[in-house]
Structure formats: C-alpha cells, structure tokens
Write a protein that holds these residues in place. Structure first.
Motif, PDB file in Angstrom:
ATOM      1  N   GLN B  57       0.831  -1.206   0.000  1.00  0.00           N
ATOM      2  CA  GLN B  57       0.000   0.000   0.000  1.00  0.00           C
ATOM      3  C   GLN B  57       0.867   1.258   0.000  1.00  0.00           C
ATOM      4  OE1 GLN B  57      -2.269  -0.861   3.524  1.00  0.00           O
ATOM      5  NE2 GLN B  57      -4.055  -1.539   2.358  1.00  0.00           N
ATOM      6  N   LEU B  58       1.895   1.262   0.873  1.00  0.00           N
ATOM      7  CA  LEU B  58       2.742   2.442   0.964  1.00  0.00           C
ATOM      8  C   LEU B  58       3.560   2.650  -0.307  1.00  0.00           C
ATOM      9  CD1 LEU B  58       3.931   2.296   4.682  1.00  0.00           C
ATOM     10  CD2 LEU B  58       2.531   4.058   3.619  1.00  0.00           C
ATOM     11  N   ALA B  59       4.061   1.555  -0.863  1.00  0.00           N
ATOM     12  CA  ALA B  59       4.853   1.659  -2.104  1.00  0.00           C
ATOM     13  C   ALA B  59       3.989   2.240  -3.217  1.00  0.00           C
ATOM     14  CB  ALA B  59       5.374   0.288  -2.495  1.00  0.00           C
ATOM     15  N   ILE B  84      -5.357  -8.641  -2.442  1.00  0.00           N
ATOM     16  CA  ILE B  84      -4.144  -8.565  -1.611  1.00  0.00           C
ATOM     17  C   ILE B  84      -4.273  -7.421  -0.612  1.00  0.00           C
ATOM     18  CG2 ILE B  84      -1.679  -7.995  -1.627  1.00  0.00           C
ATOM     19  CD1 ILE B  84      -1.471  -9.460  -4.327  1.00  0.00           C
ATOM     20  N   GLU B  85      -4.731  -6.262  -1.105  1.00  0.00           N
ATOM     21  CA  GLU B  85      -4.789  -5.091  -0.229  1.00  0.00           C
ATOM     22  C   GLU B  85      -5.972  -5.120   0.738  1.00  0.00           C
ATOM     23  OE1 GLU B  85      -4.166  -1.182  -1.471  1.00  0.00           O
ATOM     24  OE2 GLU B  85      -2.305  -1.592  -2.548  1.00  0.00           O
ATOM     25  N   SER B  86      -7.023  -5.860   0.378  1.00  0.00           N
ATOM     26  CA  SER B  86      -8.215  -5.804   1.222  1.00  0.00           C
ATOM     27  C   SER B  86      -8.404  -7.048   2.090  1.00  0.00           C
ATOM     28  CB  SER B  86      -9.462  -5.595   0.354  1.00  0.00           C
ATOM     29  OG  SER B  86      -9.574  -6.656  -0.577  1.00  0.00           O
ATOM     30  N   VAL B 139      -3.678   4.480   6.099  1.00  0.00           N
ATOM     31  CA  VAL B 139      -4.444   5.710   5.885  1.00  0.00           C
ATOM     32  C   VAL B 139      -4.156   6.230   4.483  1.00  0.00           C
ATOM     33  CG1 VAL B 139      -4.533   6.350   8.323  1.00  0.00           C
ATOM     34  CG2 VAL B 139      -2.591   7.058   6.918  1.00  0.00           C
ATOM     35  N   GLU B 140      -4.910   7.246   4.083  1.00  0.00           N
ATOM     36  CA  GLU B 140      -4.799   7.699   2.703  1.00  0.00           C
ATOM     37  C   GLU B 140      -3.490   8.433   2.419  1.00  0.00           C
ATOM     38  OE1 GLU B 140      -5.682   7.218  -0.873  1.00  0.00           O
ATOM     39  OE2 GLU B 140      -7.012   6.441   0.676  1.00  0.00           O
ATOM     40  N   ASP B 141      -3.120   9.362   3.299  1.00  0.00           N
ATOM     41  CA  ASP B 141      -1.884  10.109   3.064  1.00  0.00           C
ATOM     42  C   ASP B 141      -0.725   9.478   3.815  1.00  0.00           C
ATOM     43  OD1 ASP B 141      -3.062  12.080   1.450  1.00  0.00           O
ATOM     44  OD2 ASP B 141      -3.938  12.973   3.263  1.00  0.00           O
TER      45      ASP B 141
END
Lengths: 208, 160
Positions: B57-59, B84-86, B139-141
């Motif tokens: 997610q961060l990448a 994968i992300e969820s 988180v989003e940011d």
C-alpha cells in the motif's frame, strides 16, 4: 521456446490446449513448492497406509525449490514447464553435460539426461486414486518426455536420452516407451539406468 | 519443436502414463518431519502478512498510483491486487509477487516469504516485519513517520 500443444482433460476425455515452455523462472518453482507439495504429502501418506504398497519416495519430494533458482542460469541445464490456463501442470529438468551413453553401441556419446520430470499431483492417476479425488489432466508427463526427446534430436544428440528410473516408473520407460534397461547404477541408489538410441527415439515419437 | 499432433498417439501415451509413476532421479528413505512442518508453518504469519500488505500500500501511494495503475504497470491482475490489499488472508500467486517485486525493485524471495508463499527462516526479517507492521497505518496520506518507516524497511529488505 513456448509452444501450444494438447493434453487431455481427464474428466471429459477431450484434448485441451496447453503451453510448453523453457522460460521457467523462480515463481514456477515456488508454485510447485506451495501448491503441489501439500497434495503430494497427503497422497504419500494415503499410499503408505495401503496394504502391499511399499512407499518409495522420490528425491525431489525433498527439494527446496528456492535453491534451484541458481540452476536456471546454467547453460547445460534446461527446465521445461507445462501450463494450462496459466497454472503449472508439470515440470522437467534436463542436463546435457553430466552424463554420457552407456549402451555398448553408443557408449561415451553425449546425451540428454532427464534429472527430474513430474506432473502436478492432481494429474497423477495413482495419487488421486489414493486420495479419492478426480484426476485433472492426462499426458502431461508424456508431453514433457516428448520435449526431452525432441531436444535431443534438435540439439545434435540424435535422440540419445538417458535417465535413472525409480522402481515404480520402470514399466513406463521400458515397456511403454521402449527404452533399453542398461543396468542398475550402484552410484545412484541402484536405480535402473535406461537409455534411448536414435532409432528408439524415432520409434517413440512415431508411436510404434 | 515438432510435437506429435495425432490424437490417437496422445490417447495411447496417456493410457500408458496413467498405469505408472514417471519419477526419475533418486530416492529418499523417509519424509523428513521438518519437511512436513514446512508445508503449513510460517512463523509470525499474521505480522509478516500485515507487513506485506502495508508495504504494498505504501509503495503504491508513494508513487501516487491507483490500484488499477499499479496492476497495469506491474502486469498483474487487478482483481488479485484488490484482494491482496483488502484481504490479508488472501494468498497471491507466485507470479504476481514476482511481478510486483520486479516493479518495486525488491528481492522476490523476501517478498514471497512476506506474502506467505515461503517459510521465513530469517529471524531479522521477522523482527523487521513486525516493527514495520506496527509503525504503519493504512491511511490515505503517507505521514512523515510512515515514510521514514517505509524507507527503513525497504532498505532493510534490499540490504540483506
């Protein structure tokens, strides 16, 4: 090399397209380790509990596939994969340097040696029978074996091929495929060394 | 290569193959208990899977990519990327991890270990993964702290 060939859907009996290729990479190895191994283990356990079933465990059951990655770069080693709809159904490793012919009429000549050949466990009738599950595809091992014979012809080995057969596989290589049983190899757990001459390879490919 | 296209040949060979095993090469005397354990045991699997998902997610967010754009750029299936992300219990395919590792310039074997496809034998990797999972939030940011944790973790993965 990547070619479309046909294997057989074991449930319908119909031929289905599959791909055979030699661009095998680490993900394929991981796939065999992650997806084949649990099924093989379960089948091996089931087989070992059947009466009169002496369990002989192939060495490759124990391979750490992630360590095989280095061999992908060796010129004298080639891995073949066979996939249907993107899922790996069989894999084979051949070598062209480590062994030579042992049959008197072609002794010492170079050959293609099959170091490993296996179909995914769900394609092996005997394993699926032990688990009480349906077989998925047929002729996967046949197509890989055929690729080794064709490689031998195309790379100048004229069809010469050798392998150490496990006891449960001797019937396949000698009676069904027409290889010559040359003798037991004391340096290889007394396994039977089987070999193809040029003529035998041609007969195999022609279906004689 | 000129493979035989005759259906009768294929059927006959299939029948022959079904009557036997085709294994070659060598035998072992028994199935090693440690080998059996390898089948299912991945230590600290929850922490490493969390680290894997957060890393991804961060990448992605560092590169300001949507899931769709990441799927396209790394040539992986969008549906699989979403899972994968969820869904941390989802097991991705080896090919997908390999593609992602190439795109993110990370070692494929380690990423596969984090994704639960390989047994993690490296205690340092386990510890670093637990630390990273604890320090990053989905988180989003990307916060400065998350950015620092991400940089440190990527450096660790590439160094060893």
């Amino acid at each position: 090399m990547r070619e479309t060939i046909q294997i057989i859907d074991a449930q319908t009996g119909a031929p289905v397209d599959a791909e055979i290729f030699d661009e095998v990479a680490l993900p394929h190895f991981i796939e065999t380790q992650a997806e084949w191994r649990p099924v093989i283990l379960a089948a091996a356990r089931a087989l070992s509990q059947q009466p009169n079933q002496g369990l002989l465990i192939p060495r490759h059951f124990h391979w750490d596939w992630t360590r095989k990655e280095a061999e992908l770069k060796l010129l004298a080693v080639k891995f073949y994969g066979l996939a249907h709809a993107g899922k790996l159904q069989g894999i084979m490793k051949v070598e062209t340097v480590a062994h030579s012919c042992r049959l008197p009429e072609q002794q010492g000549k170079p050959l293609v040696y099959i170091d490993y050949i296996e179909s995914a466990p769900w394609n092996i009738k005997k394993l699926m029978g032990a688990l009480g599950q349906p077989q998925r595809f047929r002729a996967v091992g046949t197509r890989l074996f055929e690729a080794a014979v064709l490689q031998s012809q195309e790379e100048g080995f004229r069809g010469r091929l050798g392998l150490h057969s496990l006891p449960g596989s001797e019937g396949f290589y000698i009676n069904e495929s027409g290889m010559t049983p040359v003798g037991r190899d004391p340096h290889k757990e007394n396994l039977l060394w089987c070999e193809f001459t040029r003529e035998q390879a041609e007969k195999y490919l022609a279906g004689e | 290569m000129k493979f035989n296209k005759d259906r009768n040949w294929l059927t006959k060979r299939a029948e022959q193959e079904d009557r036997h095993f085709i294994s070659v090469g060598g035998l072992i005397s028994r199935i090693d208990p440690e080998w059996q354990a390898d089948v299912s045991s991945v230590p600290n699997v929850e922490a490493t899977k969390t680290a894997f998902v957060r890393l991804l997610q961060l990448a992605r967010r560092e590169r300001r990519l949507s899931l769709e754009q990441l799927a396209q750029k790394s040539d992986v299936d969008l549906g699989e990327l979403v899972k994968i992300e969820s869904d941390e219990s989802f097991k991705p395919t080896p090919r997908t991890i390999h593609q992602l590792a190439e795109f993110l310039k990370l070692p494929a074997k380690k990423l596969m270990a984090l994704a639960g496809l390989l047994k993690i034998k490296d205690f340092g990797l386990q510890q670093a993964s637990v630390r990273f999972a604890a320090r990053s939030e989905p988180v989003e940011d990307v916060s400065p702290e998350e950015h620092a944790a991400f940089e440190e973790y990527v450096k660790f993965l590439n160094e060893q």
